[in-house]
Design an enzyme around this catalytic site. Structure first.
Site, PDB file in Angstrom:
ATOM      1  N   GLY A 162       0.880   0.401  -0.403  1.00 45.12           N
ATOM      2  CA  GLY A 162       0.150  -0.793  -0.805  1.00 45.12           C
ATOM      3  C   GLY A 162      -0.194  -1.741   0.329  1.00 45.12           C
ATOM      4  N   ILE A 191      -3.367 -11.119  -7.465  1.00 45.23           N
ATOM      5  CA  ILE A 191      -3.376 -10.823  -8.890  1.00 45.23           C
ATOM      6  C   ILE A 191      -3.988 -11.996  -9.670  1.00 45.23           C
ATOM      7  CG2 ILE A 191      -1.058 -11.701  -9.399  1.00 45.23           C
ATOM      8  CD1 ILE A 191      -0.635  -9.089 -11.014  1.00 45.23           C
ATOM      9  N   SER A 246       6.761   5.680  -3.085  1.00 45.39           N
ATOM     10  CA  SER A 246       7.139   4.343  -3.541  1.00 45.39           C
ATOM     11  C   SER A 246       6.566   4.097  -4.937  1.00 45.39           C
ATOM     12  CB  SER A 246       6.573   3.299  -2.570  1.00 45.39           C
ATOM     13  OG  SER A 246       5.152   3.353  -2.600  1.00 45.39           O
ATOM     14  N   GLY A 247       6.766   2.877  -5.432  1.00 48.43           N
ATOM     15  CA  GLY A 247       6.209   2.518  -6.737  1.00 48.43           C
ATOM     16  C   GLY A 247       4.700   2.650  -6.772  1.00 48.43           C
ATOM     17  N   HIS A 248       4.022   2.216  -5.701  1.00 52.86           N
ATOM     18  CA  HIS A 248       2.566   2.353  -5.639  1.00 52.86           C
ATOM     19  C   HIS A 248       2.180   3.831  -5.667  1.00 52.86           C
ATOM     20  CE1 HIS A 248      -1.548   1.320  -4.733  1.00 52.86           C
ATOM     21  NE2 HIS A 248      -1.529   2.082  -3.652  1.00 52.86           N
ATOM     22  N   HIS A 251     -21.819  -6.499  -9.747  1.00 47.21           N
ATOM     23  CA  HIS A 251     -22.915  -5.843  -9.031  1.00 47.21           C
ATOM     24  C   HIS A 251     -23.034  -6.319  -7.582  1.00 47.21           C
ATOM     25  CE1 HIS A 251     -25.413  -9.492  -9.111  1.00 47.21           C
ATOM     26  NE2 HIS A 251     -24.820  -9.717 -10.283  1.00 47.21           N
ATOM     27  N   HIS A 270      -7.455  -4.646  -0.691  1.00 42.65           N
ATOM     28  CA  HIS A 270      -6.731  -4.471  -1.963  1.00 42.65           C
ATOM     29  C   HIS A 270      -7.224  -5.546  -2.929  1.00 42.65           C
ATOM     30  CE1 HIS A 270      -2.543  -4.046  -4.114  1.00 42.65           C
ATOM     31  NE2 HIS A 270      -3.567  -3.996  -4.955  1.00 42.65           N
TER      32      HIS A 270
END
Length: 197
Positions: A58, A152, A7-9, A122, A131
């Site tokens: 994904g 996102i 796939s695209g991922h 940290h 994800h």
């Protein structure tokens, strides 16, 4: 190396492998209509050889289900244009995209995606199948539970705990702990429903 998921991922993960001079033998995909992806052959069954494998899908819950069925040795892929402290621990199956920064004493679990230009500060603890989406930012001491997705451009302030299998919407700003299975949007982040997985 084999990539499970044509796939695209998978294409992005293939680029990381090639940037590290790792040879991709083939993609593996259960969709029998696929026979080629990104210039590589697509197999419909797991090969018998012992070549390392990355699950290049994904969707967090799908990645978990596939990981429970696979007996191959699982690899790790880290883009050479990422910046990772030498004290960071990254477990098998995880992929780190270009532009990522992961700072001191952070732990990243199995089969995670740390996506393009994400910033993880940290002492963070990222559990398995998480994800962290492109351009998102985790401040110091953040904990992200199993299977959660940080959308996102989202931001999580220091010391926050996000539970397991949560979805944090794009651009959300998280200033309070988030319970398991929550779907959160907005600035400041607010829970709008429970995630059914």
């Amino acid at each position: 190396m084999y990539l499970f998921g044509a796939s695209g991922h998978g294409k992005v993960i293939a680029d990381i492998a090639m940037a590290n001079d790792i040879k991709i033998k083939a993609f593996i995909d259960q969709d029998i209509t696929k026979n080629e992806c990104y210039g590589f052959p697509v197999l419909n069954n797991l090969p018998e050889d012992k070549e390392k494998l990355i699950i290049s899908i994904g969707n967090n819950s799908t990645r978990k289900k596939i990981s429970e069925q696979i007996k191959h040795e699982i690899g790790i892929l880290i883009h050479p244009k990422s910046v990772i402290s030498q004290s960071v621990k990254i477990e098998s199956g995880t992929v780190v995209m270009g532009g990522v920064v992961i700072n001191a004493d952070t732990t990243v679990g199995k089969h995670c995606i740390i996506n393009t230009n994400a910033s993880v500060d940290h002492d963070c603890m990222i559990e398995d199948f998480v994800h962290i989406s492109p351009n998102s930012a985790l401040a110091g001491g953040v904990e992200i539970g199993e299977g959660s997705q940080i959308g996102i451009g989202a931001s999580v302030i220091q010391g926050i705990k996000v539970g397991k299998w949560c979805v944090i919407g794009a651009g959300a700003v998280i200033i309070n702990d988030i319970p398991d299975y929550s779907v959160v949007v907005g600035n400041p982040g607010r829970i709008i429903k429970k995630n059914i997985i």
